[in-house]
Scaffold this motif. Structure first.
Motif, short mmCIF file in Angstrom:
data_model
loop_
_atom_site.label_atom_id
_atom_site.label_comp_id
_atom_site.label_asym_id
_atom_site.label_seq_id
_atom_site.Cartn_x
_atom_site.Cartn_y
_atom_site.Cartn_z
N TYR A 1 0.78 -1.23 0.00
CA TYR A 1 0.00 0.00 0.00
C TYR A 1 0.82 1.29 0.00
CZ TYR A 1 -3.51 -3.52 0.74
OH TYR A 1 -4.29 -4.63 0.58
N PHE B 1 -5.41 -1.13 -5.51
CA PHE B 1 -6.37 -1.86 -4.69
C PHE B 1 -7.78 -1.31 -4.90
CE2 PHE B 1 -8.87 -2.62 -0.84
CZ PHE B 1 -9.00 -3.99 -0.99
N TYR C 1 -13.95 -9.50 -8.19
CA TYR C 1 -13.63 -9.26 -6.79
C TYR C 1 -14.92 -8.92 -6.03
CZ TYR C 1 -10.79 -8.07 -2.73
OH TYR C 1 -10.22 -8.05 -1.48
N LEU D 1 -15.66 -9.27 -2.89
CA LEU D 1 -15.58 -8.98 -1.45
C LEU D 1 -16.13 -7.60 -1.08
CD1 LEU D 1 -12.98 -10.95 -2.19
CD2 LEU D 1 -12.47 -10.58 0.22
N GLY E 1 -13.47 -5.46 5.47
CA GLY E 1 -12.70 -5.84 4.30
C GLY E 1 -12.10 -7.23 4.32
N SER E 2 -12.28 -7.96 5.43
CA SER E 2 -11.61 -9.26 5.61
C SER E 2 -10.09 -9.11 5.59
CB SER E 2 -12.05 -10.30 4.57
OG SER E 2 -11.81 -11.62 5.07
N ASN F 1 -5.45 -11.67 6.12
CA ASN F 1 -4.02 -11.60 5.81
C ASN F 1 -3.18 -12.35 6.84
OD1 ASN F 1 -3.47 -8.29 4.28
ND2 ASN F 1 -4.24 -10.19 3.44
N TYR G 1 -8.84 -13.43 -7.35
CA TYR G 1 -7.42 -13.06 -7.19
C TYR G 1 -6.60 -13.26 -8.47
CZ TYR G 1 -8.62 -12.68 -2.29
OH TYR G 1 -9.21 -12.28 -1.12
N THR H 1 -4.86 -7.39 -10.43
CA THR H 1 -4.26 -8.02 -9.24
C THR H 1 -2.78 -8.34 -9.50
OG1 THR H 1 -6.43 -8.96 -8.76
CG2 THR H 1 -4.56 -9.83 -7.51
N PHE I 1 -0.98 -5.16 -9.05
CA PHE I 1 -0.97 -4.85 -7.61
C PHE I 1 0.13 -5.66 -6.93
CE2 PHE I 1 -2.83 -6.26 -3.44
CZ PHE I 1 -2.87 -5.03 -2.79
N MET J 1 -0.86 -15.90 -2.47
CA MET J 1 -0.39 -15.09 -3.61
C MET J 1 1.13 -15.12 -3.66
SD MET J 1 -2.74 -11.80 -4.54
CE MET J 1 -1.57 -10.57 -4.09
N GLU K 1 1.21 -12.79 -0.06
CA GLU K 1 -0.03 -12.59 0.71
C GLU K 1 -0.78 -13.88 0.95
OE1 GLU K 1 -3.33 -10.28 -1.17
OE2 GLU K 1 -3.42 -9.19 0.75
N ALA L 1 -4.77 -14.86 2.07
CA ALA L 1 -6.12 -14.32 2.29
C ALA L 1 -6.96 -15.50 2.79
CB ALA L 1 -6.69 -13.72 1.02
C1 AVJ Z 1 -7.52 -6.06 1.56
C2 AVJ Z 1 -6.36 -7.95 2.39
C3 AVJ Z 1 -8.71 -8.01 2.19
O1 AVJ Z 1 -7.01 -10.30 0.68
O2 AVJ Z 1 -8.72 -9.85 -0.57
C4 AVJ Z 1 -7.02 -8.12 -2.98
C5 AVJ Z 1 -6.16 -7.70 -0.57
N1 AVJ Z 1 -5.10 -8.94 -2.47
N2 AVJ Z 1 -6.53 -8.78 -4.05
C6 AVJ Z 1 -7.73 -9.51 0.07
C7 AVJ Z 1 -6.10 -8.23 -1.97
C8 AVJ Z 1 -5.38 -9.26 -3.74
C9 AVJ Z 1 -7.43 -8.01 0.15
N3 AVJ Z 1 -7.47 -7.52 1.56
#
Ligand code: AVJ
Length: 336
Positions: free
Chosen positions: A40, A48, A57, A59, A162-163, A167, A207, A214, A217, A253, A281, A283
């Motif tokens: 970030y 993001f 996505y 979420l 945001g869940s 992480n 993802y 992504t 990112f 990831m 990462e 998730a």
């Molecule tokens: C912000 C951590 C919730 O894990 O879904 C989105 C970050 N990484 N796409 C996630 C993220 C790849 C996101 N978070």
């Protein structure tokens, strides 16, 4: 003439030396890793935001729709004169619907590592809610930090949407929940977003989007390290990869090295084999029982869960269990 007080800023922004130590430590492990908190920078935050608008996505938009339909019930539970403490407030969009529906909230305390995001969103919210005292805390919330004293609030509501909890592997997640348990204080509560386990194809598509946002990112993490630590990662030498590990209930990831290569970071050299995977990462995805178990280990009891009709995502209201040991116990670092 200034008519309104600027929000107060309390600054714990970690120094660059800390990032260098952390990055080198992660790259010295057998399974090389970099912390997702380094995604970030300004560009990463922008990417993001772009991810949250992608069709795959689900979420962000699912959580937002759950919040829209449940916010009155949430406000009812919270009650009047609350202090809201948001962990990782980002650009500050998620708190709006909540602040608009709460009964006379007293204070808003956003905690965010990006000082620019923090100050922009804190100023905007202070302007929208003249009666609200806004205290911006610039900090890495996975490390110990002091919350400012908030006087007169009937209850603290910690907000962690945001869940982002996903992480953190279970042990670290429990540590972080304990930090929030402490921040919630006596009679406090935690409103948290948790993504739910679902079919592999939906998860992996979220993802591995078709537009490759992504991937950008993920690769931007290397650009951030190059700039911040004078490193020379070749962004064309790595490829984005995201897979669902069903046994561990998490998306993993990676950046996969496309060839044998050496990378300089200050005075250090790091070597990558062809095909070697750099972990960037996790998730984690949850079922309701599993999440309640994590929460319980941190001294929280799940009081109410809201989900969407497809049960893709959950927003959960957790309250502090009376007399739980962790209220006096450790609430130290959530990461290493
Ligand atoms: C912000 C951590 C919730 O894990 O879904 C989105 C970050 N990484 N796409 C996630 C993220 C790849 C996101 N978070």
């Amino acid at each position: 003439m200034k008519t309104r007080a600027e929000p107060q800023l309390i600054d714990f922004h970690p120094p660059r030396a800390e990032m260098l130590v952390d990055v080198l430590q992660g790259l010295s492990l057998a399974q090389k890793e970099l912390s997702p908190k380094y995604f970030y920078d300004a560009r990463g935050s922008e990417l993001f935001e772009e991810i949250t608008r992608l069709p795959e996505y689900y979420l962000t938009r699912t959580e937002a729709s759950i919040m829209q339909t449940s916010v009155s019930e949430i406000a009812q539970r919270v009650g009047p004169n609350a202090a809201v403490i948001e962990f990782g407030s980002g650009a500050g969009d998620k708190i709006r619907v909540l602040l608009q529906h709460l009964d006379a909230p007293l204070a808003f305390v956003p905690i965010e590592i990006s000082r620019d995001h923090l100050m922009a969103s804190a100023s905007a919210l202070a302007a929208e809610h003249p009666a609200l005292s806004v205290i911006a805390v610039c900090a890495d919330f996975t490390q110990p930090f002091e919350l400012p004293p908030i006087s007169g609030a009937r209850r603290n509501l910690v907000f962690f949407p945001g869940s982002t909890i996903g992480n953190f592997p279970p042990e670290q997640a429990v540590s972080l929940l304990r930090i929030m348990h402490h921040a919630a204080g006596e009679n406090g509560a935690l409103l948290i977003g948790a993504d739910l386990i679902k079919d592999r194809s939906t998860l992996e598509a979220a993802y591995n989007d078709r537009l490759g946002v992504t991937a950008k990112f993920n690769l931007n993490l290397l650009a951030h390290i190059n700039r911040e630590l004078q490193a020379d990662f070749d962004l064309k030498g790595f490829q984005h990869k995201a897979v669902y590990n069903a046994a561990e209930q998490r998306i993993e990831m990676y950046l996969v090295s496309q060839r044998e290569q050496l990378v300089h970071i200050r005075d250090e050299l790091v070597s990558f084999d062809k095909g070697e995977r750099l972990l960037t990462e996790f998730a984690y995805k949850y079922d309701l029982d599993g999440f309640a178990g994590l929460a319980a280990r941190a001294g929280f009891r799940v009081e109410q869960v809201w989900t969407d009709s497809l049960r893709h995502f959950s927003v959960q209201y957790l309250v502090r269990e009376k007399d739980h040991a962790s209220s006096q116990g450790t609430y130290g670092q959530a990461t290493k």
